[in-house]
Design a protein around this motif. Structure first.
Motif, PDB file in Angstrom:
ATOM      1  N   TYR A 170      -4.565  -5.941  -3.210  1.00  0.00           N
ATOM      2  CA  TYR A 170      -3.433  -5.117  -2.764  1.00  0.00           C
ATOM      3  C   TYR A 170      -2.799  -5.737  -1.519  1.00  0.00           C
ATOM      4  O   TYR A 170      -1.569  -5.807  -1.387  1.00  0.00           O
ATOM      5  CB  TYR A 170      -3.947  -3.704  -2.498  1.00  0.00           C
ATOM      6  N   GLU A 171      -3.641  -6.210  -0.599  1.00  0.00           N
ATOM      7  CA  GLU A 171      -3.136  -6.817   0.632  1.00  0.00           C
ATOM      8  C   GLU A 171      -2.464  -8.152   0.358  1.00  0.00           C
ATOM      9  O   GLU A 171      -1.454  -8.485   0.984  1.00  0.00           O
ATOM     10  CB  GLU A 171      -4.293  -6.977   1.625  1.00  0.00           C
ATOM     11  N   PHE A 172      -2.978  -8.918  -0.583  1.00  0.00           N
ATOM     12  CA  PHE A 172      -2.367 -10.197  -0.945  1.00  0.00           C
ATOM     13  C   PHE A 172      -1.014  -9.976  -1.625  1.00  0.00           C
ATOM     14  O   PHE A 172      -0.029 -10.653  -1.322  1.00  0.00           O
ATOM     15  CB  PHE A 172      -3.308 -10.982  -1.866  1.00  0.00           C
ATOM     16  N   ILE A 173      -0.941  -9.009  -2.515  1.00  0.00           N
ATOM     17  CA  ILE A 173       0.307  -8.741  -3.234  1.00  0.00           C
ATOM     18  C   ILE A 173       1.341  -8.118  -2.310  1.00  0.00           C
ATOM     19  O   ILE A 173       2.518  -8.509  -2.302  1.00  0.00           O
ATOM     20  CB  ILE A 173       0.052  -7.802  -4.434  1.00  0.00           C
ATOM     21  N   GLY A 174       0.926  -7.139  -1.496  1.00  0.00           N
ATOM     22  CA  GLY A 174       1.841  -6.394  -0.641  1.00  0.00           C
ATOM     23  C   GLY A 174       2.342  -5.152  -1.355  1.00  0.00           C
ATOM     24  O   GLY A 174       2.627  -5.183  -2.555  1.00  0.00           O
ATOM     25  N   GLN A 175       2.434  -4.032  -0.628  1.00  0.00           N
ATOM     26  CA  GLN A 175       2.809  -2.773  -1.265  1.00  0.00           C
ATOM     27  C   GLN A 175       4.196  -2.841  -1.904  1.00  0.00           C
ATOM     28  O   GLN A 175       4.399  -2.388  -3.032  1.00  0.00           O
ATOM     29  CB  GLN A 175       2.771  -1.625  -0.253  1.00  0.00           C
ATOM     30  N   GLU A 176       5.156  -3.404  -1.195  1.00  0.00           N
ATOM     31  CA  GLU A 176       6.515  -3.448  -1.728  1.00  0.00           C
ATOM     32  C   GLU A 176       6.595  -4.331  -2.960  1.00  0.00           C
ATOM     33  O   GLU A 176       7.215  -3.952  -3.971  1.00  0.00           O
ATOM     34  CB  GLU A 176       7.477  -3.940  -0.647  1.00  0.00           C
ATOM     35  N   ALA A 177       5.991  -5.496  -2.910  1.00  0.00           N
ATOM     36  CA  ALA A 177       6.013  -6.405  -4.058  1.00  0.00           C
ATOM     37  C   ALA A 177       5.280  -5.801  -5.250  1.00  0.00           C
ATOM     38  O   ALA A 177       5.706  -5.957  -6.404  1.00  0.00           O
ATOM     39  CB  ALA A 177       5.389  -7.746  -3.680  1.00  0.00           C
ATOM     40  N   PHE A 178       4.168  -5.116  -4.993  1.00  0.00           N
ATOM     41  CA  PHE A 178       3.400  -4.468  -6.058  1.00  0.00           C
ATOM     42  C   PHE A 178       4.304  -3.493  -6.815  1.00  0.00           C
ATOM     43  O   PHE A 178       4.444  -3.572  -8.046  1.00  0.00           O
ATOM     44  CB  PHE A 178       2.218  -3.720  -5.441  1.00  0.00           C
ATOM     45  N   ASN A 179       4.935  -2.588  -6.092  1.00  0.00           N
ATOM     46  CA  ASN A 179       5.725  -1.550  -6.730  1.00  0.00           C
ATOM     47  C   ASN A 179       7.019  -2.074  -7.332  1.00  0.00           C
ATOM     48  O   ASN A 179       7.394  -1.697  -8.453  1.00  0.00           O
ATOM     49  CB  ASN A 179       6.010  -0.438  -5.716  1.00  0.00           C
ATOM     50  N   ASP A 180       7.697  -2.950  -6.637  1.00  0.00           N
ATOM     51  CA  ASP A 180       8.939  -3.508  -7.176  1.00  0.00           C
ATOM     52  C   ASP A 180       8.685  -4.330  -8.432  1.00  0.00           C
ATOM     53  O   ASP A 180       9.475  -4.290  -9.392  1.00  0.00           O
ATOM     54  CB  ASP A 180       9.638  -4.373  -6.127  1.00  0.00           C
ATOM     55  N   SER A 181       7.580  -5.065  -8.441  1.00  0.00           N
ATOM     56  CA  SER A 181       7.253  -5.887  -9.613  1.00  0.00           C
ATOM     57  C   SER A 181       6.971  -5.021 -10.831  1.00  0.00           C
ATOM     58  O   SER A 181       7.449  -5.304 -11.935  1.00  0.00           O
ATOM     59  CB  SER A 181       6.046  -6.781  -9.319  1.00  0.00           C
ATOM     60  N   MET A 182       6.188  -3.971 -10.650  1.00  0.00           N
ATOM     61  CA  MET A 182       5.875  -3.096 -11.780  1.00  0.00           C
ATOM     62  C   MET A 182       7.123  -2.384 -12.283  1.00  0.00           C
ATOM     63  O   MET A 182       7.329  -2.227 -13.493  1.00  0.00           O
ATOM     64  CB  MET A 182       4.802  -2.092 -11.385  1.00  0.00           C
ATOM     65  N   GLN A 183       7.988  -1.945 -11.368  1.00  0.00           N
ATOM     66  CA  GLN A 183       9.231  -1.300 -11.772  1.00  0.00           C
ATOM     67  C   GLN A 183      10.118  -2.274 -12.548  1.00  0.00           C
ATOM     68  O   GLN A 183      10.695  -1.916 -13.584  1.00  0.00           O
ATOM     69  CB  GLN A 183       9.980  -0.790 -10.536  1.00  0.00           C
ATOM     70  N   ALA A 184      10.235  -3.497 -12.056  1.00  0.00           N
ATOM     71  CA  ALA A 184      11.080  -4.493 -12.712  1.00  0.00           C
ATOM     72  C   ALA A 184      10.587  -4.819 -14.115  1.00  0.00           C
ATOM     73  O   ALA A 184      11.384  -5.148 -15.003  1.00  0.00           O
ATOM     74  CB  ALA A 184      11.142  -5.768 -11.859  1.00  0.00           C
ATOM     75  N   LYS A 185       9.277  -4.722 -14.319  1.00  0.00           N
ATOM     76  CA  LYS A 185       8.707  -5.010 -15.631  1.00  0.00           C
ATOM     77  C   LYS A 185       8.813  -3.814 -16.580  1.00  0.00           C
ATOM     78  O   LYS A 185       8.429  -3.919 -17.747  1.00  0.00           O
ATOM     79  CB  LYS A 185       7.243  -5.437 -15.478  1.00  0.00           C
TER      80      LYS A 185
END
Length: 416
Positions: A159-174
Motif C-alpha cells: 500500500y505504501e509503495f503504490i500510494g493511496q491516490e495511485a491505488f484508487n485512481d488505478s482501480m477506478q481507471a480500470k
C-alpha cells in the motif's frame, strides 16, 4: 405531450448517472437461488433471513469450446454493490496486482530488495525480513506472504509503495468502480495519516535503482454518506451503544472481486481496460502462490508448521484441519474481520476437468456488536463457505460439458 417530455427528461437523467449506480441494484438469479433452496440441510436457516447475514454470492460457470476458449455464464444471489460489507483481507489482492504492475512500468524485478523508510512519527521503517531467503524484503516476498497467509504488514508495505491516490485512481481507471483502499491494516492510524505513504527504495548491487519519496493523497476517496453497521461496538474495552462507522474503511464490492479473478485467470477474455500490465512470469507467480498450501511452502519456513491446509481456503473446505486433496486447487483470496467472512476463488479439479469462479460474503455477528472479537465464524461462517463450495462443486461434477477443458496453464510447480 407533457408526459412524453417528462419521460424524456427522466431517460436523459438516467443516462447521465454512472453505470455503476444503474447496475448496482440487488440481483438474484433463479437458478442459483433454487440451487440453494434444494439444499435446505445446508442453507435452510440462512435463507430464512438472508438480510441478517448480508449474504452475497457470485458463481460463474465456464464452458470451453474445442479451441479451449471459455464462455462465461454468471449467476447472482443478492448481489448489491450499494450494500456495503467490510472486505477485510480481500483488498490485498489488488494491492499485489498494482504493485507488480508498477514494478513492470519502472523496469524493476519483483525480487529486487525493497527498503521502506519513515518520514513521519506514525510511520515505521523496514530494512530486513528474516522470513525471506536472503533476509531482505521485496515485493515478491510481500506478495507471497499475502497470498499464502494473508499477512497484514505485507499489505501495508505494498500500500505504501503504490500510494493511496495511485491505488484508487488505478482501480477506478480500470473499471473497478466500487473499490476503495483507504487505510493500512491492523494499525490505529487516522484517515489523514493513511493518506501519507512512506518513502521507498529499491536496492541495486551498489546503489538504489529507484527512490520514491513520501507521497500524499490530495484526493479524498471516502464516500459522502456515512456507512454505519451494527448496534454497538467496543472501544478501549468499553461498549459504545452506537453503530460502528465504516465510512473511512476500505471497500471492495463482490462484483469487483469477481471481475478481478477474471483479470488474473482469463486476461485475454476481458475488456483490455480491466487488465493489469503483468508479465508471463507474474501470472505463473500468482497461480503458484494463490493455490499453494502452507506445507508446500519453503519461505517463510514457519508456514508449514503453523498453518493447516485450509487456513486460507474457506470454500469447499471450511475450517477443516484435514489434508486437502492435491488435485483440487483453490486459486483465491479470503478475508475475515468485523464479523464478515469472504472467499473469492477460481476453483479447479485437474483430475475431473472442472473449473468455475465463486465469490461469497456472509456476515457472522449475531449480537450485532462490533470490534469485540466475538463473531460467529465457526458456527455460521465456515459451515456456510464449506456448504456453498460443496454445493457448486457437486453441481459441476454432474453437469455435462461438450469439451473437456485444457487446464495445463494453471498447473504450476510448488516450492516443495
Amino acid at each position: 405531450m407533457k408526459i412524453i417530455l417528462q419521460l424524456s427528461y427522466l431517460l436523459a437523467f438516467l443516462c447521465m448517472l454512472p453505470f455503476s449506480r444503474l447496475a448496482a441494484q440487488p440481483a438474484t438469479d433463479a437458478f442459483l437461488e433454487k440451487l440453494l433452496q434444494h439444499n435446505p440441510d445446508r442453507f435452510g436457516a440462512l435463507l430464512k433471513n438472508p438480510t441478517q447475514y448480508d449474504i452475497q454470492i457470485l458463481y460463474t460457470k465456464i464452458d470451453r469450446n474445442r479451441k479451449n476458449e471459455p464462455r462465461f455464464t454468471t449467476y447472482r444471489y443478492r448481489v448489491d454493490a450499494n450494500r456495503y460489507f467490510y472486505p477485510a483481507s480481500t483488498i490485498k489482492l489488488p494491492a499485489v496486482l498494482l504493485a507488480l504492475e508498477k514494478l513492470n512500468k519502472l523496469g524493476i524485478d519483483k525480487y529486487t530488495p525493497m527498503l521502506t523508510d519513515a518520514a513521519r512519527p506514525e510511520q515505521t521503517a523496514v530494512r530486513m525480513d528474516t522470513t525471506s531467503p536472503d533476509g531482505l524484503p521485496s515485493v515478491a516476498h510481500y506478495a507471497k506472504k499475502i497470498l499464502l497467509a494473508s499477512d497484514n504488514d505485507a499489505f501495508n508495505r505494498l500500500y505504501e509503495f503504490i500510494g493511496q491516490e495511485a491505488f484508487n485512481d488505478s482501480m477506478q481507471a480500470k473499471g473497478y468502480l466500487n473499490t476503495r483502499a483507504l487505510h493500512r491494516l491492523e494499525l490505529a492510524m487516522s484517515a489523514e495519516n493513511n493518506r501519507y505513504t512512506n518513502p521507498v527504495r529499491f536496492l541495486g548491487e551498489e546503489q538504489p535503482v529507484y527512490e520514491q519519496p513520501m507521497a500524499y493523497s490530495e484526493k479524498n476517496y471516502a464516500p459522502a454518506e456515512p456507512i454505519l453497521r451494527g448496534k454497538g461496538y467496543l472501544k478501549n474495552g468499553v461498549l459504545v451503544h452506537e453503530p460502528f462507522d465504516f465510512t473511512q474503511k476500505n471497500a471492495f464490492a463482490l462484483e469487483d472481486q469477481h471481475e478481478l479473478l477474471k483479470a488474473i485467470f482469463f486476461p485475454e477474455h476481458i475488456a483490455p481496460q480491466k487488465r493489469f500490465q503483468l508479465t508471463p512470469d507474474d501470472y505463473t507467480f500468482l497461480y503458484r502462490y494463490m493455490s499453494q498450501l502452507p506445507m508446500e511452502t519453503e519461505y517463510p519456513e514457519h508456514y508449514s508448521d503453523d498453518y493447516h491446509d485450509s487456513y486460507c481456503k474457506f470454500l469447499i473446505f471450511g475450517n477443516t484441519k484435514k489434508r486437502m486433496p492435491r488435485h483440487i486447487r483453490l486459486f483465491n483470496k479470503v478475508g475475515d474481520a468485523y464479523g464478515y467472512l469472504l472467499d473469492n476463488a477460481y476453483i479447479v479439479d485437474f483430475e475431473k476437468g472442472i473449473e468455475f469462479l465463486l465469490s461469497a460474503v456472509i456476515y457472522c455477528n449475531e449480537d450485532q456488536i462490533l470490534n469485540d472479537n466475538k463473531y460467529d465464524y465457526d458456527t455460521v461462517g465456515f459451515p456456510f463457505m464449506e456448504s456453498l463450495g460443496k454445493t457448486i462443486f457437486d453441481y459441476e461434477l454432474q453437469r455435462k460439458r461438450r469439451d473437456r477443458p485444457d487446464l495445463s496453464r494453471y498447473e504450476v510447480e510448488y516450492d516443495k
